[in-house]
Every structure is written in structure tokens, then in C-alpha cells.
Motif scaffolding. Structure first.
Motif, PDB file in Angstrom:
ATOM      1  N   UNK A   1       0.819  -1.203   0.000  1.00  0.00           N
ATOM      2  CA  UNK A   1       0.000   0.000   0.000  1.00  0.00           C
ATOM      3  C   UNK A   1       0.857   1.260   0.000  1.00  0.00           C
ATOM      4  N   UNK A   2       1.976   1.225   0.697  1.00  0.00           N
ATOM      5  CA  UNK A   2       2.862   2.389   0.734  1.00  0.00           C
ATOM      6  C   UNK A   2       3.422   2.703  -0.653  1.00  0.00           C
ATOM      7  N   UNK A   3       3.842   1.669  -1.377  1.00  0.00           N
ATOM      8  CA  UNK A   3       4.368   1.890  -2.727  1.00  0.00           C
ATOM      9  C   UNK A   3       3.271   2.416  -3.645  1.00  0.00           C
ATOM     10  N   UNK A   4       2.069   1.857  -3.538  1.00  0.00           N
ATOM     11  CA  UNK A   4       0.963   2.357  -4.343  1.00  0.00           C
ATOM     12  C   UNK A   4       0.649   3.807  -4.034  1.00  0.00           C
ATOM     13  N   UNK A   5       0.707   4.165  -2.737  1.00  0.00           N
ATOM     14  CA  UNK A   5       0.443   5.545  -2.359  1.00  0.00           C
ATOM     15  C   UNK A   5       1.483   6.508  -2.913  1.00  0.00           C
ATOM     16  N   UNK A   6       2.739   6.109  -2.918  1.00  0.00           N
ATOM     17  CA  UNK A   6       3.795   6.965  -3.467  1.00  0.00           C
ATOM     18  C   UNK A   6       3.561   7.223  -4.948  1.00  0.00           C
ATOM     19  N   UNK A   7       3.184   6.184  -5.682  1.00  0.00           N
ATOM     20  CA  UNK A   7       2.936   6.353  -7.111  1.00  0.00           C
ATOM     21  C   UNK A   7       1.730   7.254  -7.367  1.00  0.00           C
ATOM     22  N   UNK A   8       0.704   7.131  -6.547  1.00  0.00           N
ATOM     23  CA  UNK A   8      -0.436   8.028  -6.697  1.00  0.00           C
ATOM     24  C   UNK A   8      -0.039   9.466  -6.401  1.00  0.00           C
ATOM     25  N   UNK A   9       0.763   9.656  -5.371  1.00  0.00           N
ATOM     26  CA  UNK A   9       1.212  11.004  -5.003  1.00  0.00           C
ATOM     27  C   UNK A   9       2.031  11.633  -6.127  1.00  0.00           C
ATOM     28  N   UNK A  10       2.804  10.792  -6.824  1.00  0.00           N
ATOM     29  CA  UNK A  10       3.627  11.303  -7.925  1.00  0.00           C
ATOM     30  C   UNK A  10       2.841  11.448  -9.222  1.00  0.00           C
ATOM     31  N   UNK A  11       1.558  11.132  -9.193  1.00  0.00           N
ATOM     32  CA  UNK A  11       0.730  11.290 -10.379  1.00  0.00           C
ATOM     33  C   UNK A  11       0.717  10.093 -11.299  1.00  0.00           C
ATOM     34  N   UNK A  12       1.062   8.926 -10.799  1.00  0.00           N
ATOM     35  CA  UNK A  12       1.135   7.741 -11.646  1.00  0.00           C
ATOM     36  C   UNK A  12      -0.202   7.183 -12.063  1.00  0.00           C
ATOM     37  N   UNK A  13      -1.261   7.469 -11.334  1.00  0.00           N
ATOM     38  CA  UNK A  13      -2.578   6.972 -11.695  1.00  0.00           C
ATOM     39  C   UNK A  13      -2.929   5.689 -10.969  1.00  0.00           C
TER      40      UNK A  13
ATOM     41  N   UNK B   1       1.785  -1.898  -9.138  1.00  0.00           N
ATOM     42  CA  UNK B   1       2.862  -1.915  -8.143  1.00  0.00           C
ATOM     43  C   UNK B   1       2.418  -2.612  -6.862  1.00  0.00           C
ATOM     44  N   UNK B   2       1.187  -2.370  -6.443  1.00  0.00           N
ATOM     45  CA  UNK B   2       0.685  -2.993  -5.215  1.00  0.00           C
ATOM     46  C   UNK B   2       0.582  -4.505  -5.367  1.00  0.00           C
ATOM     47  N   UNK B   3       0.231  -4.973  -6.554  1.00  0.00           N
ATOM     48  CA  UNK B   3       0.181  -6.419  -6.794  1.00  0.00           C
ATOM     49  C   UNK B   3       1.571  -7.015  -6.926  1.00  0.00           C
ATOM     50  N   UNK B   4       2.542  -6.201  -7.353  1.00  0.00           N
ATOM     51  CA  UNK B   4       3.900  -6.715  -7.559  1.00  0.00           C
ATOM     52  C   UNK B   4       4.694  -6.807  -6.265  1.00  0.00           C
ATOM     53  N   UNK B   5       4.449  -5.900  -5.324  1.00  0.00           N
ATOM     54  CA  UNK B   5       5.253  -5.872  -4.088  1.00  0.00           C
ATOM     55  C   UNK B   5       5.150  -7.186  -3.304  1.00  0.00           C
ATOM     56  N   UNK B   6       3.968  -7.770  -3.098  1.00  0.00           N
ATOM     57  CA  UNK B   6       3.935  -9.067  -2.401  1.00  0.00           C
ATOM     58  C   UNK B   6       4.759 -10.141  -3.098  1.00  0.00           C
TER      59      UNK B   6
END
Length: 313
Positions: free
Chosen positions: A104-116, A123-128
Motif C-alpha cells: 500500500x505504501x508503494x501504491x500511495x507513493x505512485x499516486x502522489x507522484x501522479x502515476x494513476x 505496483x501494489x500487486x507486484x510488491x507481495x
């Protein structure tokens, strides 16, 4: 069993002789026991049966076992015996919560950076997968190949041990990952909080499914490997308590989203555990028990089911 010391009740001792003043049933001192039609009673066992499961190790050893077995995080385990497996499988949802929060943290960073939302979902599915070296996905693929082969248990287990992935495994990986990404993208489309909670719920319920699969009465399909190390290590009552706490916890984290979300998140956890139980039942019937690959398939099945149900809101 490695790591278990024999207790006094487990050592075979001769039965104590009966008191002369209290003749046992079937002895010459009883008039009713001399009849030809009266069967003799079975002999009294000279030892008590061993416990159905191993004692539990300290919680610190259990946490190390859970993280050392289910993640690649730098937490070194000190014990790998049955006692540690007992405590470790009870702590498995904690490892899942950690993996889910990292995702969730990685997904949040990408959203904050405008990744969509879609990129955050990928990314959230890949981290596990990264935090488990892909072992659960590999177990899902191997289990799909073994079950999909339609062969007897021995041949199916042999297929599951091979390093290559067959067509059933590829199909299972494709649809499971697509389902996870699609569900996470919808949740992130609502807000980062919905996506983060969904990732955490998926991680916790996936590892809780492993706790239930390690309960007493579920045999190992092979005499070696992770399945044999943890099969039958968790008592029924303890597994039920962990499952109940998991469902309640998933409901509590949804309180800020409203009453409907509370019910939905609790139902998602229950549905995830039910889906894993259905797969476990099928694996026991077809393979004779659980293996490390089956544990991986159970985790991915539960995670996917939880995410899909959360999209119903």
C-alpha cells in the motif's frame, strides 16, 4: 519429530500391577468372568497417546518463523522445529499485514507522484511477489498444473515438483494477477485509503488462510518440505481464534468508510477464507494433503477473492 523432546507420558512404561484386594475384570476372583461366553477385556495401554499437536514456542520465535518462512524481510529465524511452526503459523497474519502495508505504501507513493490508479494497482500487486520471491505465485502455478493434469496423486505431486510451468499454471497466474490488478485499480480509483485498506485486507486474509490450512487434521501430501513442517501444527481452537480476529480486524479498519464498508470488509475476509477452504478441500481429495505449493495457491486464492469482493461496494 525434530525439535520435540519425549515427555514422560510418551515413553512406554509397563502397566502397574493391580492390587490383590481389587481383582480386575476377567480375573479368577470374579464369578461372572469364568463363563465361556464372556470376552476378555482389551489390555490397558502401557502409555498415553502423544498430543495431537506440538506445544507452542515463545511468540518471539513464532514471529521469526513466520517472517523467515513467508517473507524475504531480514528477520532471521532461530528455530525451525514443530513448536516454532505452531507459533509461527499463528503469527502468519502479522507477516501478511506487513506485506500488505508495504504494498500500500508503494501504491500511495505512485499516486502522489501522479502515476494513476492503474499503475499504483500494478505496483501494489507486484510488491507481495517481491517480498516473497514469488513463492506464492509459483505455488499457485505448480498447484494448477498438478490439479489440472487429472493424474493420480503421485503423478500430480511429481508434476508440481518440476521447475517448469505448464499451461494450467500460466492460465492461473494470468487470471489471478489480472483480477488483483483490476480490483486494486478500482479501489485506488475511489481513494488511496480504499486501495491501501484493500491491500492490507488481502495480505492478512491470505496468510490467515495458511493458518487454517496448518490446523490439526490436515495432513501433508509429502514427508518433506514446508507442508510437512507445518501440517497439523495448529490446534483447531487456535486457528479459529486467529480467523475470528482477522475477520473482526478487517471490519474495524473499514469503520471510517461507513457501516456498509464495515460489513463489506468483514464479508470479504470471510469469502476469502471460504475460497481458500474450498481449494484446500479439493487439494486434500486429489493430492492427499498439503504441500508448500498448495500453501502458496491458498494464499493467492484468498488474496484475490478478498480484493474482488471489496469491489462490490
Amino acid at each position: 519429530m525434530p525439535g520435540e523432546s519425549a515427555t514422560p507420558s510418551e515413553r512406554a512404561e509397563p502397566a502397574a500391577p493391580s492390587e490383590p484386594s481389587e481383582p480386575s475384570e476377567g480375573s479368577a476372583g470374579s464369578e461372572d468372568s469364568t463363563g465361556p461366553d464372556r470376552p476378555e477385556p482389551p489390555p490397558r495401554p502401557a502409555y498415553d497417546p502423544p498430543p495431537a499437536h506440538a506445544p507452542r514456542a515463545p511468540w518471539a520465535d513464532g514471529i521469526r518463523f513466520a517472517f523467515g518462512t513467508l517473507t524475504v524481510l531480514p528477520i532471521r529465524g532461530t528455530r525451525w522445529d514443530r513448536e516454532a511452526a505452531h507459533a509461527g503459523m499463528l503469527c502468519a497474519p502479522l507477516a501478511g499485514l506487513t506485506v500488505g502495508l508495504c504494498a500500500a505504501a508503494v501504491g500511495g507513493v505512485l499516486l502522489f507522484l501522479g502515476g494513476g490508479a492503474l499503475l499504483a494497482a500494478v505496483a501494489t500487486a507486484a510488491i507481495p511477489a517481491v517480498l516473497t520471491r514469488g513463492l506464492h505465485l509459483d505455488g499457485l502455478a505448480d498447484t494448477a498444473d498438478g490439479l489440472g493434469s487429472g493424474k493420480p496423486a503421485e503423478d500430480a505431486l511429481r508434476i508440481m515438483k518440476r521447475s517448469d510451468i505448464g499451461p494450467f499454471g500460466v492460465i492461473a497466474l494470468l487470471f489471478v494477477l489480472l483480477g488483483q490488478v483490476a480490483a486494486l485499480a478500482q479501489l485506488y480509483g475511489q481513494s488511496w485509503a480504499h486501495g491501501a485498506v484493500g491491500a492490507a485486507v488481502a495480505g492478512v486474509t491470505a496468510r490467515c488462510a495458511l493458518t487454517l490450512a496448518a490446523r490439526v487434521g490436515v495432513p501433508a501430501a509429502r514427508p518433506e518440505g514446508l507442508g510437512a513442517a507445518v501440517a497439523g501444527a495448529v490446534p483447531w481452537r487456535s486457528a479459529g481464534v486467529v480467523a475470528a480476529v482477522t475477520v473482526v480486524g478487517c471490519a474495524v479498519v473499514a469503520v471510517p468508510f461507513g457501516p456498509y464498508a464495515v460489513v463489506l470488509h468483514a464479508f470479504a475476509a470471510l469469502a476469502a477464507l471460504a475460497a481458500a477452504e474450498l481449494l484446500l478441500h479439493h487439494c486434500r481429495r486429489r493430492l492427499g494433503g498439503v504441500t508448500g505449493d498448495v500453501f502458496g495457491a491458498l494464499a493467492e486464492t484468498a488474496a484475490t477473492a478478498a480484493l474482488v469482493v471489496l469491489t462490490f461496494g
